[in-house]
Design a protein around this motif. Structure first.
Motif, PDB file in Angstrom:
ATOM      1  N   ALA A  37      32.005  65.832  -5.552  1.00 13.90           N
ATOM      2  CA  ALA A  37      31.213  66.456  -4.487  1.00 13.90           C
ATOM      3  C   ALA A  37      32.093  66.824  -3.304  1.00 13.90           C
ATOM      4  O   ALA A  37      31.941  67.895  -2.696  1.00 13.90           O
ATOM      5  CB  ALA A  37      30.091  65.511  -4.057  1.00 13.90           C
ATOM      6  N   ALA A  38      33.034  65.928  -2.960  1.00 13.48           N
ATOM      7  CA  ALA A  38      33.935  66.200  -1.835  1.00 13.48           C
ATOM      8  C   ALA A  38      34.812  67.423  -2.121  1.00 13.48           C
ATOM      9  O   ALA A  38      35.044  68.266  -1.239  1.00 13.48           O
ATOM     10  CB  ALA A  38      34.802  64.966  -1.561  1.00 13.48           C
ATOM     11  N   LYS A  39      35.306  67.539  -3.366  1.00  8.78           N
ATOM     12  CA  LYS A  39      36.134  68.688  -3.730  1.00  8.78           C
ATOM     13  C   LYS A  39      35.341  69.988  -3.675  1.00  8.78           C
ATOM     14  O   LYS A  39      35.853  71.042  -3.288  1.00  8.78           O
ATOM     15  CB  LYS A  39      36.703  68.498  -5.136  1.00  8.78           C
ATOM     16  CG  LYS A  39      37.757  67.413  -5.255  1.00  8.78           C
ATOM     17  CD  LYS A  39      38.238  67.294  -6.696  1.00  8.78           C
ATOM     18  CE  LYS A  39      39.259  66.173  -6.845  1.00  8.78           C
ATOM     19  NZ  LYS A  39      39.685  66.029  -8.270  1.00  8.78           N
ATOM     20  N   MET A  40      34.044  69.888  -4.070  1.00 12.12           N
ATOM     21  CA  MET A  40      33.202  71.081  -4.100  1.00 12.12           C
ATOM     22  C   MET A  40      32.607  71.404  -2.737  1.00 12.12           C
ATOM     23  O   MET A  40      32.041  72.490  -2.539  1.00 12.12           O
ATOM     24  CB  MET A  40      32.062  70.892  -5.117  1.00 12.12           C
ATOM     25  CG  MET A  40      32.540  70.758  -6.559  1.00 12.12           C
ATOM     26  SD  MET A  40      31.177  70.371  -7.713  1.00 12.12           S
ATOM     27  CE  MET A  40      30.118  71.798  -7.482  1.00 12.12           C
ATOM     28  N   GLY A  41      32.714  70.440  -1.779  1.00 10.00           N
ATOM     29  CA  GLY A  41      32.170  70.662  -0.451  1.00 10.00           C
ATOM     30  C   GLY A  41      30.655  70.600  -0.415  1.00 10.00           C
ATOM     31  O   GLY A  41      30.022  71.282   0.401  1.00 10.00           O
ATOM     32  N   VAL A  42      30.058  69.786  -1.314  1.00 13.10           N
ATOM     33  CA  VAL A  42      28.599  69.627  -1.318  1.00 13.10           C
ATOM     34  C   VAL A  42      28.257  68.160  -1.121  1.00 13.10           C
ATOM     35  O   VAL A  42      29.094  67.275  -1.290  1.00 13.10           O
ATOM     36  CB  VAL A  42      27.986  70.135  -2.649  1.00 13.10           C
ATOM     37  CG1 VAL A  42      28.287  71.603  -2.855  1.00 13.10           C
ATOM     38  CG2 VAL A  42      28.482  69.306  -3.831  1.00 13.10           C
TER      39      VAL A  42
END
Length: 661
Positions: free
Chosen positions: A550-555
């Motif tokens: 989620a952190a990598k995807m920015g969500v």
């Protein structure tokens, strides 16, 4: 002096513990084979195999409230000021077989206990709705799984429901019936031949002659045998005649797996038991004399074919006490059970003298004063028949103690019991290593395993409810296992014991038909997962990996999990995860390699984790906990654990790696 007139001398007296060690080192004592019985006939029998559920209980997702089955996501944000409208597309009653599909924006009216229609994952209680024709107004949101009892939420298909060596009583048979099992494999009951010796004995119901007494021991010992789950074979009364006794012992050995005699074991001129029992070998007599009072002349012999013959004292109360301390542990091994001995604390009413180098066994009568229990010692060697009627149990005064005074606290071993609780409660994360370790524990340990997840185990230790809790909680910031959680949740009443390492990963069908390579693939729409219960360490691990994505995807994490098909499909054990994948209920799930191997599934490694044990400090001296730790550190357990795929043992297993302040 003739051979028949020689007195027997007790050369080497053994403590009960030494006697049992000698018996177990001389004769291999184990269950005597198995048989299959119907559950109607299974009361008191002992399971010979682990029992796994063949179905889910309940077998389908069902509503627990009257209301409307919906997709929980469609109700998010609904309240009195901002109601949400859905369209009613059907109705489901209990027992329904044809179920309507629930799509986005739709609802189905449903009765309590009715199966959930496909597409729905929650029930809105009727109190929070208003219906007008096909239009439904909802004034309260629900979460996934709310007011729904999921299939397998009680028992999961493939889940271990009863362990080998469990005694079947009313609760266990209910569980067997719940999963549709009508026959079970149980250990054969040992046949115990019971002989009473003495010219003075007469069977109850017959007329007493001069100098005669009724035979008591046949019946008290037979019932004691029954109380253990074994089958008594009553051989009757044998006179003090060497040929009659030889014949009786030979018949008893041919009919029984174990032979118990009473009387005729002291050093008197008329006592012939010693001579007869020494002839049944080699080895014949292996024990003649215990360091106890009463019970000193107890005899143990072994026949040529390895059967035990035990000569008990003649006095009924003495015979029953020796049965408890010598025969019960033997029968427990033959039945694969623990010794069902209840002990309670009491205060002595009067002084009780020791036995000068021997362990003094006193039958006691218990009186509940309302402010504690008081124990009245009764005469053990007087032969008084009333002793049996008034004795609730017995106390033991150690060999080194001269006497116990009135008011001293004693521990009473009860002759009978109503309820036998476990003495080792293991509460926490499910682990196959525990399934290996528990059967290795000594017979006195009665373990109860409650799988509530690592966090549940942590809280159980903190509250003092668990003796042992298995944990594998990974800290998000440091990547360290378990210790950060002991500190974070102030579990200062406990220590953390080094356990072992397990390999976690994705469990997928053989051949990996969906070509799943990592956690990222769980976001694909064509992949269904099975998840672990909230609080489980494996759930923590999955969430940690999803948070990284989620952190990598920015969500937000909450947004991401909505894309994971099956995220809210929860089971309680690693084997249940593997079973769900094997049965096609899911395409993947996070679990340990050993569970995947058990079901012949493929495994995609995610890494190794520490599986450690939290133990309250005040339980470290508890006998069952000490037995657990000793077995944890043993070579026997190391070797057995190493045979499980995906397990690794550290050099410091069983040592304290953190201690509360």
């Amino acid at each position: 002096m003739s051979e028949a007139g020689k007195r027997i001398i007790f050369h080497e007296l053994l403590t009960p513990e030494e006697a049992l060690n000698k018996i177990f080192s001389t004769v291999k004592i184990e269950p005597l084979g198995t048989e299959v019985v119907s559950i109607e006939e299974s009361y008191g029998r002992v399971l010979a195999k682990d029992v796994y559920s063949r179905i889910d209980v309940p077998p389908f997702d069902r509503a627990t409230m009257d209301g409307f089955a919906v997709r929980a996501e469609d109700t998010f944000g609904a309240d009195e000021l901002n109601p949400i409208k859905l369209r009613v597309v059907g109705n489901v009653e209990t027992g329904a077989e044809e179920l309507p599909q629930v799509n986005s924006g739709e609802a189905v009216e449903i009765a309590t206990g009715a199966p959930m229609p496909p597409g729905a994952n929650a029930v809105v209680m009727v109190e929070y709705t208003k219906r007008s024709g096909d239009e439904l107004v909802i004034y309260r949101s629900v979460t996934p799984g709310e007011n729904v009892m999921s299939a397998g939420s009680d028992v999961m298909m493939g889940e271990l429901i009863l362990r080998r060596c469990t005694v079947i009583r009313e609760r266990e048979v209910g569980l067997l019936a719940a999963v549709g099992i009508d026959k079970v494999e149980v250990f054969r009951r040992p046949r115990v031949a019971v002989i009473s010796t003495g010219n003075e004995l007469v069977s109850p119901g017959k007329e007493l002659g001069r100098g005669k007494i009724y035979d008591i021991n046949t019946y008290t010992i037979a019932h004691a045998v029954r109380s253990m789950g074994a089958e008594p074979v009553i051989m009757g009364i044998v006179r003090d005649d060497i040929n009659e006794m030889r014949s009786a012992v030979d018949r008893a050995l041919s009919m029984g797996d174990l032979v118990l005699l009473s009387g005729g074991t002291s050093a008197g001129l008329a006592d012939l038991t010693y001579r007869v029992l020494d002839e049944i070998g080699p080895p014949g007599i292996i024990i003649h004399g215990l360091k106890v009072k009463p019970g000193k002349p107890t005899v143990v012999a072994v026949s040529r074919d390895g059967k035990l013959v035990i000569g008990l004292p003649g006095y009924p109360s003495s015979a029953l006490m020796i049965f408890n301390i010598i025969v019960k542990p033997i029968l427990a091994k033959m039945l694969c059970t623990g010794v069902d001995e209840v002990r309670i604390k009491a205060r002595l009413a009067i002084r009780a003298d020791g036995a000068k180098g021997r362990r003094a066994l006193y039958p006691v009568s218990l009186v509940d004063t309302g402010h504690g229990v008081v124990a009245y010692p009764l005469p053990a060697e007087s032969g008084a028949i009333s002793t049996l009627a008034f004795a609730d149990g017995y106390i033991a005064i150690p060999e080194t103690v001269e006497y116990l005074d009135s008011g001293d606290e004693v521990e009473v071993a009860l002759f009978t019991h109503q309820y036998m609780p476990a003495n080792l409660y293991i509460i926490g994360s499910h682990d196959l290593g525990l399934d290996v370790l528990i059967p290795m524990l000594p017979g006195f340990v009665r373990a109860r395993v409650i799988n509530v997840g690592s966090m549940g185990g942590l809280y159980a230790v903190k509250r003092g409810e668990a003796d042992v809790a298995g944990l594998h909680l990974v800290d998000e910031e440091t990547g360290q296992y378990n210790i950060p959680y002991m500190i974070k949740y102030n579990v200062n009443n406990a220590v953390l014991i080094r356990g072992y390492f397990r390999e976690q990963g994705l469990i997928v069908p053989r051949g990996n038909p969906k070509n799943i390579r990592g956690i990222e693939d769980l976001l694909r729409g064509d992949v269904r997962i099975v998840n672990r219960n909230k609080g489980a360490g494996t759930r923590f691990l999955l969430d940690l990996k999803l948070k990284e994505i989620a952190a990598k995807m920015g969500v937000k994490f909450e947004e991401l999990v909505r894309k994971v098909n099956g995220y809210y499909y929860e089971v309680k054990t690693h084997t249940a995860v593997a079973a769900a994948v094997a049965q096609g209920k899911a395409d993947a799930g996070v679990g340990i390699r050993a569970a995947a191997a058990m079901y012949g599934l493929d495994f995609i490694p995610l890494g190794w984790e520490s599986y450690d044990f939290a133990i309250p400090i005040d339980r470290l001296e508890k006998d069952s906990v000490k037995a657990f730790l000793n077995m944890l550190k043993s070579d026997e357990f190391r070797n057995a654990l190493s045979k499980l795929p995906g397990y690794r043992v550290s050099d410091d297993i069983g040592t304290i790696i953190w201690k509360g302040q």
